[in-house]
Write an enzyme that holds these catalytic residues in place. Structure first.
Site, PDB file in Angstrom:
ATOM      1  N   ASP A  90       0.833  -1.198   0.000  1.00  0.00           N
ATOM      2  CA  ASP A  90       0.000   0.000   0.000  1.00  0.00           C
ATOM      3  C   ASP A  90       0.872   1.253   0.000  1.00  0.00           C
ATOM      4  OD1 ASP A  90       0.930  -0.083   2.595  1.00  0.00           O
ATOM      5  OD2 ASP A  90      -1.044  -0.005   3.549  1.00  0.00           O
ATOM      6  N   SER A  91       2.190   1.051   0.056  1.00  0.00           N
ATOM      7  CA  SER A  91       3.134   2.157  -0.140  1.00  0.00           C
ATOM      8  C   SER A  91       2.996   2.755  -1.535  1.00  0.00           C
ATOM      9  CB  SER A  91       4.574   1.680   0.069  1.00  0.00           C
ATOM     10  OG  SER A  91       4.864   0.542  -0.734  1.00  0.00           O
ATOM     11  N   LYS A 129      -0.662  -9.566   2.677  1.00  0.00           N
ATOM     12  CA  LYS A 129       0.012  -9.045   3.864  1.00  0.00           C
ATOM     13  C   LYS A 129      -0.944  -8.140   4.624  1.00  0.00           C
ATOM     14  CE  LYS A 129       3.185  -5.708   3.767  1.00  0.00           C
ATOM     15  NZ  LYS A 129       2.643  -4.747   4.783  1.00  0.00           N
ATOM     16  N   GLU A 160       9.480  -3.888  10.811  1.00  0.00           N
ATOM     17  CA  GLU A 160       9.807  -2.551  10.318  1.00  0.00           C
ATOM     18  C   GLU A 160      10.202  -1.601  11.430  1.00  0.00           C
ATOM     19  OE1 GLU A 160       8.102   1.077   7.491  1.00  0.00           O
ATOM     20  OE2 GLU A 160       6.979  -0.791   7.631  1.00  0.00           O
ATOM     21  N   GLU A 212      -1.189  -5.682   8.410  1.00  0.00           N
ATOM     22  CA  GLU A 212      -0.442  -5.065   9.497  1.00  0.00           C
ATOM     23  C   GLU A 212      -1.080  -5.360  10.849  1.00  0.00           C
ATOM     24  OE1 GLU A 212       0.090  -0.905   8.877  1.00  0.00           O
ATOM     25  OE2 GLU A 212       1.008  -1.144   6.903  1.00  0.00           O
TER      26      GLU A 212
END
Length: 264
Positions: free
Chosen positions: A47-48, A116, A182, A118
């Site tokens: 989503d970056s 993925k 991260e 979070e």
């Protein structure tokens, strides 16, 4: 690259062999083709893309339609690499059912191999694993929680390290096949990696992780102000600017198109 798609079992085997590997973000077809041909085993459609392809200030505005559009493009460009699609903000936080439905769309419509998500969403990870959708977890600095975290800050320092380590252990038990670590102290990244049977993928988490991931724009030098955790291996921003400047100069001088670039 192998003559088949990289699987989650390959990644686990590489951890056992202590074989480092890389994951890179990709947002379009040509980039996916280049990275696949270069031997990158895992492509993350993160989503970056909100900041790096769509011009958003952060990841929060990214929608499922945005993700599906880009996951499809990357999947078409990848022949051997595993394609992992990010579940965007509020596509899975409201309920397990919504998370399952949107994860299924990334696999069925987008062509991704895995998804993925979070944070420690243990029940959702467990449910996805049960129905055969490989789930990659992501802990430490989680960009979708940027407002709750008070900005893009290093996580897991001091006493908070125990919480991050526990999240990793619980996510492995829930069925996650890999975990992105991260922006955390290198010592914590190494401790989490040693505590798990599944591979860890570091980004700003030190060299102790099993694998490393970077945003492709940062790696290629396209990002104007890259974060500390990134390293530019090229200066494509300067290369592109130079090429465009040269083209403009040729047109203004009347030297392009010339005879070699015209039809008779």
């Amino acid at each position: 690259m192998p003559d088949r798609t990289v699987s989650i079992h390959d990644l686990t085997a590489w951890k056992g062999e202590q074989r480092p590997w890389v994951m890179l973000t990709a947002y379009d077809f040509p980039t996916a083709q280049i990275l696949d041909s270069a031997g990158v085993p895992v492509l993350l459609v993160g989503d970056s893309l909100g900041r790096n392809a769509l011009g958003y200030a952060n990841e929060l505005p990214v929608t499922m339609q945005d993700m599906l559009h880009h996951v499809k493009a990357v999947s078409r460009g990848a022949e051997s690499a595993m394609v992992v699609g990010d579940l965007p903000f509020m596509s899975y936080q409201a309920s397990i059912e919504e998370g399952v439905r949107n994860a299924g769309r990334l696999i069925k419509e987008g062509g991704a191999t895995a998804v993925k998500l979070e944070g420690p969403h243990l029940d959702l990870v467990h449910r996805l694993t049960d129905i055969g959708i490989p789930a990659m977890a992501h802990i430490g600095l989680t960009p979708q929680a940027v407002h709750g975290l008070g900005g893009y800050k290093v996580q897991g320092r001091g006493e908070a390290a125990h919480k991050v380590l526990d999240q990793a252990v619980q996510l492995e038990k829930a069925g996650a096949f890999a975990i992105v670590l991260e922006a955390m102290p290198a010592e914590l990244g190494a401790e989490i990696t040693a505590s798990l049977q599944i591979p860890t993928i570091g980004i700003g988490a030190g060299s102790g992780a099993d694998a490393q991931v970077l945003v492709i724009n940062d790696l290629l030098g396209l990002t104007e102000h890259p974060p500390k955790l990134a390293k530019a291996y090229a200066d494509l921003r300067g290369t592109i600017a130079g090429a465009v400047t040269a083209f403009v100069a040729d047109v203004e001088a009347g030297t392009f198109p010339d005879e070699d670039h015209s039809y008779s």
